[in-house]
Structure formats: C-alpha cells, structure tokens
Design an enzyme around this catalytic site. Sequence first.
Site, PDB file in Angstrom:
ATOM      1  CG  HIS A   1      -2.210  -1.007   0.950  1.00 34.01           C
ATOM      2  ND1 HIS A   1      -3.388  -0.647   0.862  1.00 34.01           N
ATOM      3  CD2 HIS A   1      -2.323  -2.233   0.923  1.00 34.01           C
ATOM      4  CE1 HIS A   1      -4.327  -1.581   0.535  1.00 34.01           C
ATOM      5  NE2 HIS A   1      -3.668  -2.445   0.660  1.00 34.01           N
TER       6      HIS A   1
ATOM      7  CG  ASP B   1      -4.501   2.818   1.241  1.00 36.75           C
ATOM      8  OD1 ASP B   1      -5.621   2.421   1.200  1.00 36.75           O
ATOM      9  OD2 ASP B   1      -3.567   2.222   0.677  1.00 36.75           O
TER      10      ASP B   1
END
Length: 454
Positions: free
Chosen positions: A25, A121
């Site tokens: 991520h 994110d």
Amino acid sequence: MPITNKENSSTKPHVIVLAFPFSSHPASLHTLVRKLAAAAPDVTFSFFSTAKSNGLIFGSEDNGLDNLKAYNVTDGVPPNYVFTGRPEAFIELFMKATLGNFKRAIDGVVEEKKITCVMSDTFLWFAGEMAEEMKVPWVPLWIAGQFSLSAHFYTDLIRRMIGTGPDATAGREDEPLNFIPGMSRFRIRDLQEGIVFGDVDSPFSNMLHRMGQMLPRAAAVAINSVEELNPTITDDLKKKFQNCLNVGPFSFMSALPSDPDVNGCLSWLDGQKAASVAYIGFGTVFSPPPQEQVALAEALETRGVPFLWSLKENLKGILPDGFLERTKGRGKVVSWAPQVQVLAHTAVGVFVTHCGWNSVLESVMGRVPMICRPIMADNRLNGRMVTEVWEIGVGMEGGVITIDGMMRGLDLILSEEKGKKMRGNIGALHELMGKAVGAQGSSSENFKILLESL
C-alpha cells in the site's frame, strides 16, 4: 479536537498524503505521489506514514524532489510488545491508534502551511471527513483493480442479495455475481473476506465497508489500473464517483526506481535458458500453509524445473530435508528478490503467485504466465481474472497446492501448446496496458485530470 485549516501568508498548494503502512500500500501511494510531485513542482506534498514504512519506501530518488517530504506517525505498537506471530496484529494495533496518530503528526505541518488537498489510501476513509472539515478536496487511491473496488462499493447490495455467514453462502459458492455491472464472470467464492463470509464485523471489515460508502464523497478516486481492462465496471464507477480516474498500472511507469539485487538473482538468471525458470513469490505478508510449500518443492524437484524462490528466512526450515542440497545449481532460494526485474528477465517462464494486484501487473509487464494460489483479500478475484477471463494463467484445483496439481501447471505453461497461447494473450494485455500509459493513452489523460484536481 478536529483539524482545521489555519490561514497564513502562503498561497502555494499543499497536499497532505495519508498512507496505510502495510504490504504494498504505501509504496503504491508513494509511486503516484512521486509522479505528481515531479509533474507539479509548485505543489508541496507531505507524506504521512509510520517510521518503518517511510524508511522502506523513501530513498535517494526522492532527494531530487524538494516538494515531497516524509513525516512519521506512530504505529500504535506498545513499548516492549511481544509479537505473537499473527501478521494481522500490527494492522489491528495501527488501526486502534488511528486517526489520532495522523492528527497529531499533521498538526505541526498545518502550522507551517495551509492544506489545499487531502490524498490518502482508500482504506483510510476518515481522510474524507478530515478533508470536509478543512473544506478541501479528498483524493483517495485504490491500489488494486476496478473489480475488487466494485465489490467493496456494492457490499450492501451483495449482503442483501446473498446474506452473510456460512448458512447464507453454503452451496452457493459458485453462483455468479451477475447483479453487479461487469461482475458476471466472478462467483461468490471469489469475494474478499468480510463481505459475506469471514468475520464481517471485524474492525478491518467495517473499515472496508465504510470506505465503500465514503468514496462517492471524494473529489476524485484514483485507481492503479487501466480503463480498458474492465470497460463495464469503469463506466459504472464513473457514474457512482465524482471522478473515477484509472491512472495505472504503476508497474508500467518507466520512472520507477530499480530495486538493488542484493541476492544475485539476476546474475543467476543470466545463466539459465530462455523461458525455463519458475519464479515463486507469495508476497510479503502471508504465505500458503507449510504442507503446500512442501508440495510445491517436491513438484519442482520431481519435474527438474529450474527455479528461483523468494522465501522468508524463517520459512526455509519447512522445506523437505535435503531439498536445497539436491536442487543446488538449478534452484536458488533467497529471502528477497527484485521482483519487477526478475519477471522482466527472459529466463523466467512461469510465476507461481498469490495473485496480489501488483504481482499480477508485474507478471503482465514481464509477459510471464502465472500459476495462481490466492491467499486473501482481492487475490481470488485477481486469480479469476488471470485464469478465466484473460486466460494468462492456471489455478490449483480446490485452491490448494498439491504435487500433481503443481506439476500439471508447470508442464502446461512451460511445455504445452496452451502455454504458448497464454503467452500470446499476455502479450496482447501487455500492449493494452503499455498503450494506456503512453502519450494520449487513457491513464496518461486521467493523470492530467488528477493533477488538475490537486
């Protein structure tokens, strides 16, 4: 105490970036932010993640970008914490510390310059509420494919149509998700944990559920994919989100820095025949159970296939007794491999993978067919695309590695006509993705729109 945007004399745009500091991520978010920072030198980007995460992803290549700076947030791990062996434990501790850890870290930066945009994110849905408090745009990044994002967006509908728990899904695992636009080739069993099976009330499942509900409030949603891969899903999400921008795949961006080959993988591959080596890599977080990795080792040894295996140091003890000695010379086991460069090497003929989205994209980039053993999250959806839709790989019967199943997969891809057809299919997919990131390609045009939204 809510974050507020403090006025000062600075008029320079300032984007704060909030990372989810696990797996691939933060690196994916960092890749996009680096590209944005290079394209917009007058915009300041402040990147917030844990010290461990920042230490891994920020390197010398960032020194040339004066407008991109890393800031650390606490990871939530108590002093003298004893790790129990559960990889999820660190995620749970971080989630308990959030969002207070971000607010404390951001507060000092806000004193210096006014915030004009919040990037994050997608997992960190609360970033949307932070942006609303500050009256600035929120731009989240989904690091995987459109279909996995669609599944989270439609969680409420899926639960109404199917229900949740074993009683609701028993005997229905192979039913298609044909009530979701573009998802008719996927089955109930392909869904991520926490939507209809698994612990649907866990903090992680609740986070993803809330994320799906928040995304329509974003000024733009960036996706690490290509519009043309799933036109029906792309069109549907464009109707649901204010701006749905496929700006990937990041693996195809020529500016990506190369990883150092500390274990000599590439020089070892130089000595192997073209398209002969099986590369095995199951990601950085989870791995198949020990008995499946033993079966994989025995299949490689029985077939005599040259192999490069990225296996964590603490897992090498599960390999069959004498395996490393018997396969010395035609096999190489390392604790880490520069995967992008390995898959791009002409000696690699097949990739044994968990089907993480980045791994799938990197395999397409290297034109290497896959043997799929999905483990968690979006892996099953990605594996379904690889094996049934794109036809660039094979799966394991029952989703489990066996000696016979692995040998059949190796034979099919490395030696049989069907393997040649897969290489043709993956070549066409490679061309499609390359065109998208090229001049006037869909991802390049979407990137310009994303840049303007900042």
